[in-house]
Write an enzyme that holds these catalytic residues in place. Structure first.
Site, PDB file in Angstrom:
ATOM      1  N   ASP A 150       0.789  -1.230   0.000  1.00 38.86           N
ATOM      2  CA  ASP A 150       0.000   0.000   0.000  1.00 38.86           C
ATOM      3  C   ASP A 150       0.827   1.289   0.000  1.00 38.86           C
ATOM      4  O   ASP A 150       1.769   1.433   0.800  1.00 38.86           O
ATOM      5  CB  ASP A 150      -0.874   0.058   1.254  1.00 38.86           C
ATOM      6  N   GLU A 201     -10.812  -2.207   3.363  1.00 41.93           N
ATOM      7  CA  GLU A 201      -9.931  -1.389   4.191  1.00 41.93           C
ATOM      8  C   GLU A 201      -9.473  -0.116   3.472  1.00 41.93           C
ATOM      9  O   GLU A 201     -10.043   0.322   2.495  1.00 41.93           O
ATOM     10  CB  GLU A 201      -8.723  -2.262   4.574  1.00 41.93           C
TER      11      GLU A 201
END
Length: 448
Positions: free
Chosen positions: A25, A198
């Site tokens: 990420d 998420e």
């Protein structure tokens, strides 16, 4: 001179990768004094996921990146999971010690990986030297454990209510909002159910470029988004979620904070989650940064994604055509080879049943009847406009990103090229089409 570490066979040449090891990420995206900061989930010790630490790179133009030493390291609260960052221009947290505005980042202390098996909590760190060194706040965690593996704090400044707002993923489809005036003490504001996983993001954009007509976007890791309203406490979606990208490798996208009003862009980058190319010292890469806009369409207000204009900083030789008939069994690009391209085309479909590009053995194909663009086993919707389609295709060593009709369609995918095939071609089937405009820009490496 090209750095040795970036000459490997499958090394992307204008998409960010760390020099070595696993990455995922994007985190802590901040713009400050001419530098775009990109933090990223990184394993300092291996090629696979683990030992999560915040890697760090900076760029003056979103194309040329310089990797810096790791910023945030694991501690007694756990390894360092995803989060966000802001410039605290008004020193609301009281961390500033010099003339530079303080940079503050928010991350999840992934406690289940700590020796004491403490729970997941939210922490902050700050920098007074333009991000070159980082100090963890002595009062961490700033938000205690709530439920499960609560994580991925996204923090923004909400001007109308004069406070910082954090959105946090809790578990399942549950997210929550917190508010703060000093970045250290947070109060619960509201909860929301958003079925897209998420890594939340939330931001405001003008509709059709009108600053008097704005909407908020709530974003989840899976690449779906909601358009709606946000009053600083509650986000209210206008309708169902929409899909932002139709490719195979697009996840956990985030946008930069603190880009100046004089620029005005909302810029996003994603983790291209996929398979590791063979025998490489790195694993995974980032997508190419894109500008996000909201536009009114027959289906309602939709997000458009277009590559940042800075791709032109690495344009090299350009092959150009205009108002040329493309007949079946003809290939105007015959003999053109290469690894790195920015292809831009406006095609009048006429009698063709399909048009497309052959890129190193991969077929990027538009089916006229189905109104779909297909490549690398994925398809996305693209409706003609006045009988025409527009395409922009970014080709790097192991990725193809395609954008249709000025960003109405976005598709982000990995591919493993045949090293013996560097051919680029164009075709029409079932009848002729007209190339209103075709520009094939050969690209230089951003690592030069």
């Amino acid at each position: 001179m090209i750095q040795t570490a970036y000459k490997e066979t499958y090394r992307p040449q204008f998409h960010f990768t760390p020099k070595t090891n696993w990455t995922n990420d994007p985190n802590g995206l901040i713009y400050y004094k001419g530098e775009y900061h990109l933090f990223f989930q990184h394993n300092p010790f291996g090629i696979n996921w683990g030992n999560m630490t915040w890697g760090h790179a900076v760029s003056p133009d979103l194309v040329h990146w310089k990797q810096l030493p790791h910023a945030i390291h694991p501690d007694e609260l756990g390894t360092i999971f995803s989060g966000s960052g802001v410039v605290d221009y008004n020193n609301t947290a009281g961390f500033q010690t010099g003339d530079e505005a303080v940079l503050v980042v928010f991350y999840t202390s992934a406690g289940s990986h700590a020796p004491e098996k403490v729970p997941f909590t939210q922490s902050i760190a700050y920098s007074n030297d333009r991000g070159r060194s980082w100090t963890k706040y002595e009062g961490n965690p700033v938000i205690e454990h709530i439920v499960a593996s609560n994580r991925d704090p996204k923090v923004i400044w909400h001007e109308p209510t004069q406070k910082w707002v954090m959105t946090l993923f809790l578990d399942g489809n549950d997210f929550t909002f917190f508010g703060s005036t000093n970045l250290k003490e947070w109060e619960h504001l509201s909860d929301i159910k958003i079925p897209d996983g998420e890594c939340p993001d939330i931001f405001e954009l003008p509709v059709d470029g009108d600053p008097e007509n704005t909407k908020w976007v709530f974003w989840g890791a899976g690449g779906k988004y909601y358009v709606g309203d946000f009053d600083g406490t509650i986000f209210t979606p206008d309708g169902e979620s929409q899909r932002a990208d139709y490719g195979a490798n697009f996840y956990a996208a985030q946008t930069w904070s603190d880009i100046p009003d004089s620029d005005g862009r909302r810029i996003q980058i994603a983790w291209m989650n996929g398979s590791n190319p063979p025998e490489m010292p790195f694993n995974q890469q980032m997508s190419f940064p894109c500008v996000l806009t909201l536009r009114t369409t027959p289906e309602g207000i939709c997000m458009y994604r277009e590559p940042v204009a800075e791709i032109e900083n690495i344009h090299d030789y350009t092959h150009a055509w205009s108002n040329v008939t493309l007949n079946p069994d003809e290939n105007l690009l015959a003999g053109l080879t290469g690894e790195l391209f920015d292809i831009r085309a406006e095609i009048e479909l006429n009698d063709a049943s399909a048009v497309g590009f052959n890129i190193r053995g991969q077929d990027v194909r538009y089916n006229v009847a189905e109104k779909q663009l297909t490549f690398l086993e994925r398809s996305g919707p693209l409706a003609p406009q006045d009988g025409k389609i527009q395409l922009q295709i970014l080709v790097d060593r192991i990725s193809i990103e395609a954008f249709g009709n000025a960003g109405a369609l976005s598709m982000t995918s990995y591919f493993l090229p045949d090293l013996e095939n560097a051919d680029i071609g164009i075709y029409a089937e079932g009848g002729s089409a007209t190339l209103v405009s075709l520009k094939v820009h050969e690209l230089k490496s951003s690592w030069v």
